[in-house]
Design a protein around this motif. Structure first.
Motif, mmCIF file in Angstrom:
data_model
loop_
_atom_site.group_PDB
_atom_site.id
_atom_site.type_symbol
_atom_site.label_atom_id
_atom_site.label_comp_id
_atom_site.label_asym_id
_atom_site.label_seq_id
_atom_site.Cartn_x
_atom_site.Cartn_y
_atom_site.Cartn_z
ATOM 1 N N VAL A 26 0.841 -1.208 0.000
ATOM 2 C CA VAL A 26 0.000 0.000 0.000
ATOM 3 C C VAL A 26 0.869 1.250 0.000
ATOM 4 C CG1 VAL A 26 -1.713 1.312 1.295
ATOM 5 C CG2 VAL A 26 -1.932 -1.189 1.101
ATOM 6 N N ALA A 27 1.955 1.242 0.779
ATOM 7 C CA ALA A 27 2.845 2.408 0.825
ATOM 8 C C ALA A 27 3.529 2.630 -0.525
ATOM 9 C CB ALA A 27 3.883 2.212 1.929
ATOM 10 N N MET A 28 3.867 1.553 -1.202
ATOM 11 C CA MET A 28 4.515 1.691 -2.516
ATOM 12 C C MET A 28 3.557 2.293 -3.535
ATOM 13 S SD MET A 28 4.772 0.126 -5.760
ATOM 14 C CE MET A 28 4.277 -1.568 -5.540
ATOM 15 N N PHE A 29 2.301 1.831 -3.574
ATOM 16 C CA PHE A 29 1.327 2.377 -4.527
ATOM 17 C C PHE A 29 0.965 3.820 -4.175
ATOM 18 C CE2 PHE A 29 0.351 -2.206 -5.274
ATOM 19 C CZ PHE A 29 0.627 -2.211 -6.637
ATOM 20 N N GLU A 30 0.937 4.158 -2.883
ATOM 21 C CA GLU A 30 0.681 5.551 -2.499
ATOM 22 C C GLU A 30 1.808 6.474 -2.941
ATOM 23 O OE1 GLU A 30 0.032 5.382 1.677
ATOM 24 O OE2 GLU A 30 -2.117 4.899 1.496
ATOM 25 N N ALA A 31 3.031 5.965 -2.956
ATOM 26 C CA ALA A 31 4.147 6.769 -3.441
ATOM 27 C C ALA A 31 3.996 7.065 -4.934
ATOM 28 C CB ALA A 31 5.462 6.045 -3.170
ATOM 29 N N LEU A 32 3.507 6.105 -5.699
ATOM 30 C CA LEU A 32 3.276 6.340 -7.129
ATOM 31 C C LEU A 32 2.179 7.374 -7.348
ATOM 32 C CD1 LEU A 32 3.459 2.664 -8.494
ATOM 33 C CD2 LEU A 32 5.229 4.427 -8.607
ATOM 34 N N ILE A 33 1.153 7.356 -6.495
ATOM 35 C CA ILE A 33 0.080 8.352 -6.607
ATOM 36 C C ILE A 33 0.589 9.736 -6.254
ATOM 37 C CG2 ILE A 33 -2.164 9.050 -5.659
ATOM 38 C CD1 ILE A 33 -2.844 6.110 -5.310
ATOM 39 N N SER A 34 1.513 9.805 -5.278
ATOM 40 C CA SER A 34 2.060 11.106 -4.900
ATOM 41 C C SER A 34 2.858 11.745 -6.025
ATOM 42 C CB SER A 34 2.943 10.949 -3.652
ATOM 43 O OG SER A 34 4.085 10.171 -3.958
ATOM 44 N N TYR A 35 3.375 10.950 -6.946
ATOM 45 C CA TYR A 35 4.087 11.469 -8.123
ATOM 46 C C TYR A 35 3.144 11.681 -9.305
ATOM 47 C CZ TYR A 35 8.745 10.786 -6.132
ATOM 48 O OH TYR A 35 9.876 10.888 -5.364
ATOM 49 N N ASP A 36 1.828 11.535 -9.081
ATOM 50 C CA ASP A 36 0.822 11.732 -10.130
ATOM 51 C C ASP A 36 1.004 10.745 -11.291
ATOM 52 O OD1 ASP A 36 -0.295 13.852 -8.690
ATOM 53 O OD2 ASP A 36 1.038 15.313 -9.638
ATOM 54 N N LEU A 37 1.430 9.542 -10.970
ATOM 55 C CA LEU A 37 1.592 8.518 -11.998
ATOM 56 C C LEU A 37 0.348 7.641 -12.143
ATOM 57 C CD1 LEU A 37 5.276 7.314 -11.401
ATOM 58 C CD2 LEU A 37 4.401 8.632 -13.342
ATOM 59 N N ASN A 38 -0.665 7.884 -11.328
ATOM 60 C CA ASN A 38 -1.865 7.054 -11.400
ATOM 61 C C ASN A 38 -2.604 7.242 -12.720
ATOM 62 O OD1 ASN A 38 -2.227 9.675 -10.321
ATOM 63 N ND2 ASN A 38 -4.298 9.171 -9.638
ATOM 64 N N GLY A 39 -2.535 8.456 -13.320
ATOM 65 C CA GLY A 39 -3.175 8.672 -14.616
ATOM 66 C C GLY A 39 -2.442 7.960 -15.746
ATOM 67 N N PHE A 40 -1.139 7.880 -15.651
ATOM 68 C CA PHE A 40 -0.335 7.222 -16.692
ATOM 69 C C PHE A 40 -0.392 5.702 -16.570
ATOM 70 C CE2 PHE A 40 3.658 5.585 -18.438
ATOM 71 C CZ PHE A 40 3.694 6.187 -19.679
ATOM 72 N N LEU A 41 -0.272 5.174 -15.328
ATOM 73 C CA LEU A 41 -0.243 3.719 -15.113
ATOM 74 C C LEU A 41 -1.640 3.112 -15.044
ATOM 75 C CD1 LEU A 41 2.580 3.534 -12.406
ATOM 76 C CD2 LEU A 41 2.782 3.080 -14.855
ATOM 77 N N GLY A 42 -2.663 3.900 -14.806
ATOM 78 C CA GLY A 42 -4.020 3.364 -14.680
ATOM 79 C C GLY A 42 -4.972 3.884 -15.716
ATOM 80 N N CYS A 43 -4.447 4.189 -16.923
ATOM 81 C CA CYS A 43 -5.301 4.755 -17.964
ATOM 82 C C CYS A 43 -6.221 3.680 -18.566
ATOM 83 C CB CYS A 43 -4.432 5.376 -19.070
ATOM 84 S SG CYS A 43 -3.321 4.217 -19.864
ATOM 85 N N SER A 44 -6.991 4.075 -19.551
ATOM 86 C CA SER A 44 -7.990 3.202 -20.161
ATOM 87 C C SER A 44 -7.345 1.924 -20.678
ATOM 88 C CB SER A 44 -8.694 3.926 -21.309
ATOM 89 O OG SER A 44 -9.569 3.059 -21.987
ATOM 90 N N SER A 45 -8.063 0.820 -20.571
ATOM 91 C CA SER A 45 -7.540 -0.493 -20.956
ATOM 92 C C SER A 45 -8.023 -0.936 -22.322
ATOM 93 C CB SER A 45 -7.949 -1.537 -19.917
ATOM 94 O OG SER A 45 -9.362 -1.574 -19.774
#
Length: 356
Positions: A26-45
């Motif tokens: 959970v801490a690792m995924f929260e770090a990715l969200i803090s860098y605003d990478l959730n839009g890039f890594l979780g985009c449309s499939s």
């Protein structure tokens, strides 16, 4: 080609993984969200296979933009358009070699599975389970490096150290530079970003992308797939990391050959004679009958059987002296002529006897 573009790609379902009980994950995924990478890594499939293949076939770099044609329509993707689409930060480091060295040094023990100092070029199994998954995400979906995923490169370790330490990274420029390398002729950069390119193509007005298909569910990181990843890799960690410490093995020289036992090691070595079979044995027997002289016999000079008389020498003709009648010289000439008549028969007789 489209299948190869998504073979090593992952998509992160953040709303699912954030509800896990594993605090490290959970801490690792929260770090990715803090860098605003959730839009890039979780985009449309959604994948548009035909449009994706045509885009890479016609893509090139022009005016620091990625340009291509799909279905006959021009497509231009700039750094600003990419950052705005995925809401990426545009400030911070763009070169991972600029990460502070003290931060990298601290990460060598913080990322370690057993707390020992790691090398910046180590094996993935030597790190904690959450950083192993982070390494896979960065290798497959960010840097898109071809090769073994088990080996951690120095660049990837520096990137994980920056994420773990909270160093600001210009993800918009860093990801776009990787994107440009994908379409540069002769570049060793592997092609990827299939989901991200399809998302950008959908925003192009009046562009028909054709048929679509969904991203494979097994490649989407959810709470279920991450739990399976933890179960598999924890077993690898116990067997391969704890039981095999990082000790440099030195080769040991063997004192005795494997073919000779210790009982016969002190005996002198006797070379075996080769046995001949077939035609070689006949040749060897015939050659054994020939004796070779041990000493050199000097040549002897043999005297001839007959004594050959020397060749007769040519006698000079005698000058006949004319004398006056009644002189003393006339008497001398008569004596010489008489002597010659007496001697000649003896010479002829001697030569006749030698001939027989």
């Amino acid at each position: 080609m489209a299948s190869s573009l998504i073979s090593n790609t992952n998509k992160v379902y953040f709303s699912s993984v954030l509800g896990m009980e594993n605090e490290g994950m959970v801490a690792m995924f929260e770090a990715l969200i803090s860098y605003d990478l959730n839009g890039f890594l979780g985009c449309s499939s959604t994948i548009y296979e035909a449009a994706l293949i045509e885009f890479f076939r016609n893509a090139s770099i022009r005016d620091d933009q990625v340009v291509s044609t799909v279905q006959g329509k021009p497509v231009e993707i700039s750094e600003e358009l990419s950052a705005r689409t995925f809401e990426l930060t545009m400030e911070g480091l763009t070169d991972m070699h600029e990460v502070p060295k003290d931060l990298v040094f601290d990460a060598r023990s913080e990322l370690s599975f057993n707390g020992e100092q790691l090398s910046t070029s180590c094996k993935k199994r030597e790190m904690k389970i959450e950083f192993r998954l982070l390494s896979d995400i960065l290798a497959k979906s960010v840097t898109v490096k071809a090769g073994s995923l088990d080996a951690i490169t120095h660049e990837r370790f520096s990137m994980m150290s920056a994420i773990n330490g909270g160093v600001q990274i210009n993800w918009g420029r860093l990801l776009f530079n990787i994107f440009k390398d994908m379409v540069t002729p002769g570049s060793r950069q592997a092609k990827g970003y299939a989901l991200q390119i399809c998302t950008l193509l959908k925003n192009v007005p009046d562009l028909e992308l054709g048929d679509s298909k969904e991203f494979p569910p097994l490649k989407i990181l959810t709470a279920k797939t991450v739990s399976r990843y933890i179960a598999v890799n924890n077993n690898i960690a116990v067997e391969d990391v704890d039981d095999e410490p990082r000790v440099k093995k030195t080769p040991v020289k063997k004192e005795l050959s494997k073919k000779r036992s210790t009982a016969t090691a002190d005996k002198p070595y006797v070379k075996r004679k080769r046995t001949l079979v077939g035609k070689a044995t006949v040749v060897a027997k015939d050659s054994a009958l020939v004796t070779v002289a041990q000493e050199v016999v000097p040549l002897q000079i043999v005297a001839p059987i007959f004594d050959v008389p020397p060749a007769p020498t040519r006698k000079a003709s005698k000058r006949k002296l004319r004398t006056k009648p009644g002189s003393d010289d006339e008497s001398i000439e008569k004596e010489q002529s008489v002597g010659t008549i007496v001697v000649m028969p003896k010479i002829i007789k001697k030569r006749i006897s030698l001939a027989f």
